[in-house]
Design a protein around this motif. Sequence first.
Motif, PDB file in Angstrom:
ATOM      1  N   SER A   1     -16.365  51.257  19.051  1.00  0.00           N
ATOM      2  CA  SER A   1     -15.231  51.419  18.142  1.00  0.00           C
ATOM      3  C   SER A   1     -15.608  51.082  16.703  1.00  0.00           C
TER       4      SER A   1
ATOM      5  N   ASN B   1     -17.978  46.079  11.712  1.00  0.00           N
ATOM      6  CA  ASN B   1     -16.981  45.343  12.498  1.00  0.00           C
ATOM      7  C   ASN B   1     -17.589  44.679  13.726  1.00  0.00           C
TER       8      ASN B   1
ATOM      9  N   ASN C   1      -5.367  35.621  24.532  1.00  0.00           N
ATOM     10  CA  ASN C   1      -4.287  36.085  23.648  1.00  0.00           C
ATOM     11  C   ASN C   1      -4.106  37.597  23.686  1.00  0.00           C
ATOM     12  N   HIS C   2      -4.897  38.272  24.520  1.00  0.00           N
ATOM     13  CA  HIS C   2      -4.835  39.735  24.658  1.00  0.00           C
ATOM     14  C   HIS C   2      -4.997  40.442  23.310  1.00  0.00           C
ATOM     15  N   GLU C   3      -5.916  39.908  22.492  1.00  0.00           N
ATOM     16  CA  GLU C   3      -6.178  40.529  21.195  1.00  0.00           C
ATOM     17  C   GLU C   3      -6.863  41.876  21.400  1.00  0.00           C
ATOM     18  N   ASP C   4      -6.716  42.749  20.418  1.00  0.00           N
ATOM     19  CA  ASP C   4      -7.306  44.074  20.482  1.00  0.00           C
ATOM     20  C   ASP C   4      -8.724  44.031  19.917  1.00  0.00           C
ATOM     21  N   PHE C   5      -9.694  44.059  20.816  1.00  0.00           N
ATOM     22  CA  PHE C   5     -11.097  44.094  20.420  1.00  0.00           C
ATOM     23  C   PHE C   5     -11.854  44.816  21.517  1.00  0.00           C
ATOM     24  N   GLN C   6     -13.097  45.164  21.224  1.00  0.00           N
ATOM     25  CA  GLN C   6     -13.952  45.796  22.223  1.00  0.00           C
ATOM     26  C   GLN C   6     -15.118  44.862  22.515  1.00  0.00           C
TER      27      GLN C   6
ATOM     28  N   ASP D   1     -12.797  50.947  14.536  1.00  0.00           N
ATOM     29  CA  ASP D   1     -11.514  50.557  13.946  1.00  0.00           C
ATOM     30  C   ASP D   1     -10.912  49.283  14.515  1.00  0.00           C
ATOM     31  N   LYS D   2     -11.706  48.505  15.233  1.00  0.00           N
ATOM     32  CA  LYS D   2     -11.270  47.181  15.676  1.00  0.00           C
ATOM     33  C   LYS D   2     -12.503  46.307  15.840  1.00  0.00           C
TER      34      LYS D   2
ATOM     35  N   LYS E   1      -9.546  34.990  22.357  1.00  0.00           N
ATOM     36  CA  LYS E   1      -9.162  36.385  22.119  1.00  0.00           C
ATOM     37  C   LYS E   1      -8.721  37.046  23.426  1.00  0.00           C
TER      38      LYS E   1
END
Length: 111
Positions: free
Chosen positions: A60, A89, A22-27, A62-63, A19
């Motif tokens: 967050s 999430n 791949n620069h995925e959007d997560f916290q 929303d991710k 992740k």
Amino acid sequence: MVFIYNNMKEISVQELKEKMDNHEDFQLIDVREDFEYEVSNLGGTLIPLGGILIEADKVSRDKPVIVQCRSGKRSAAAIMQLEQLGYTNLYNLTGGILAWANEIDPTINVY
């Protein structure tokens, strides 16, 4: 592959590294104490377990949120607390920073 342990979603250190790569959007939330974070960290937001409910607004909704600690126990406790606030999430980093040091980056300081 996501495993659900005691109804808790888990993610491996290999999956976390993918992740990140791949620069995925997560916290990423680190629930260890300040002094532990200073020894070594993966760049996550520091919210020590004792303050997780007080600072829940920093988590967050929303991710995907990956919660980590030293070995996975405190992060699991943090997830259980946050789930009572309605979070769905959250993912526990299996093995915590010890697994990261063992499987991904042996140069990281562990204690």
